[in-house]
Enzyme design. Structure first.
Site, PDB file in Angstrom:
ATOM      1  N   HIS A  87     -12.639 -29.016   9.106  1.00  0.00           N
ATOM      2  CA  HIS A  87     -13.040 -27.621   8.796  1.00  0.00           C
ATOM      3  C   HIS A  87     -13.550 -27.510   7.373  1.00  0.00           C
ATOM      4  CE1 HIS A  87     -12.616 -23.177   8.528  1.00  0.00           C
ATOM      5  NE2 HIS A  87     -12.764 -23.255   9.828  1.00  0.00           N
ATOM      6  N   ILE A 135     -13.482 -25.738   3.894  1.00  0.00           N
ATOM      7  CA  ILE A 135     -13.051 -24.350   3.713  1.00  0.00           C
ATOM      8  C   ILE A 135     -11.699 -24.193   4.394  1.00  0.00           C
ATOM      9  CG2 ILE A 135     -13.547 -21.937   4.291  1.00  0.00           C
ATOM     10  CD1 ILE A 135     -16.524 -22.708   4.353  1.00  0.00           C
ATOM     11  N   GLY A 145      -9.311 -19.304   7.969  1.00  0.00           N
ATOM     12  CA  GLY A 145      -8.762 -17.962   7.774  1.00  0.00           C
ATOM     13  C   GLY A 145      -7.416 -17.775   8.446  1.00  0.00           C
ATOM     14  N   VAL A 146      -7.227 -18.387   9.612  1.00  0.00           N
ATOM     15  CA  VAL A 146      -5.940 -18.238  10.300  1.00  0.00           C
ATOM     16  C   VAL A 146      -4.806 -18.848   9.486  1.00  0.00           C
ATOM     17  CG1 VAL A 146      -6.934 -18.061  12.603  1.00  0.00           C
ATOM     18  CG2 VAL A 146      -6.311 -20.293  11.720  1.00  0.00           C
ATOM     19  N   GLU A 163      -1.476 -17.145   8.081  1.00  0.00           N
ATOM     20  CA  GLU A 163      -0.176 -17.804   8.272  1.00  0.00           C
ATOM     21  C   GLU A 163       0.572 -17.943   6.949  1.00  0.00           C
ATOM     22  OE1 GLU A 163       3.172 -19.748   9.758  1.00  0.00           O
ATOM     23  OE2 GLU A 163       1.651 -18.638  10.879  1.00  0.00           O
TER      24      GLU A 163
END
Length: 145
Positions: free
Chosen positions: A48, A54, A57-58, A62
């Site tokens: 990723h 990067i 976002g998840v 978290e």
């Protein structure tokens, strides 16, 4: 201030999913601040994205949920070793403002909005170098295991 040994007493997460390195401020029943040092060595950067790493976002969500969970545990005076967990139950109003890159320090803040029957609602934000990267409302559900 809460260092990694005490953080691990308040969270059941372990490598590679422990996403809080330090708690810098905590006010029981109110708010918490902490951070995650984002290293290029994080396993998620492999995919990723290989040529443009990067932080997903998840995982930012978290990380904020884990920090919020610490606040919940401290507020009720219990720990996972007491047979209690806080599950991520939901998120709303999540907005991502800029990417989080290798070498960034993801500074996070969480404020308790409400708690009813073990369902906690937090107002969270994450920043890098004082610039907001993510905001969200996060719900956690406190459960016995």
């Amino acid at each position: 201030m809460m260092y990694i040994d005490e953080i691990m007493e308040h969270l059941p997460h372990r490598y590679p999913f422990l996403l809080v390195d330090r708690v810098t401020e905590i006010e029981k029943s109110k708010s918490i601040k902490g951070y995650k040092n984002v290293s290029f060595n994080e396993s998620f950067f492999t995919g990723h994205f290989p040529d443009n790493p990067i932080m997903p976002g998840v995982l930012i969500i978290e990380a904020m949920a884990q920090l919020s969970g610490i606040l919940g545990f401290v507020t009720v005076g219990r720990k996972p070793s007491d047979g209690l967990v806080q599950y991520l139950a939901g998120t709303s109003k999540a907005r991502f403002k800029r990417p989080v890159l290798p070498g960034d320090r993801l500074c996070m803040e969480s404020v308790i909005i409400s708690e009813r029957r073990g369902i906690w609602k937090f107002d969270c934000r994450a920043l890098v170098d004082g610039e907001i990267v993510c905001v969200a409302e996060i719900l956690t559900a406190e459960r016995e295991v």
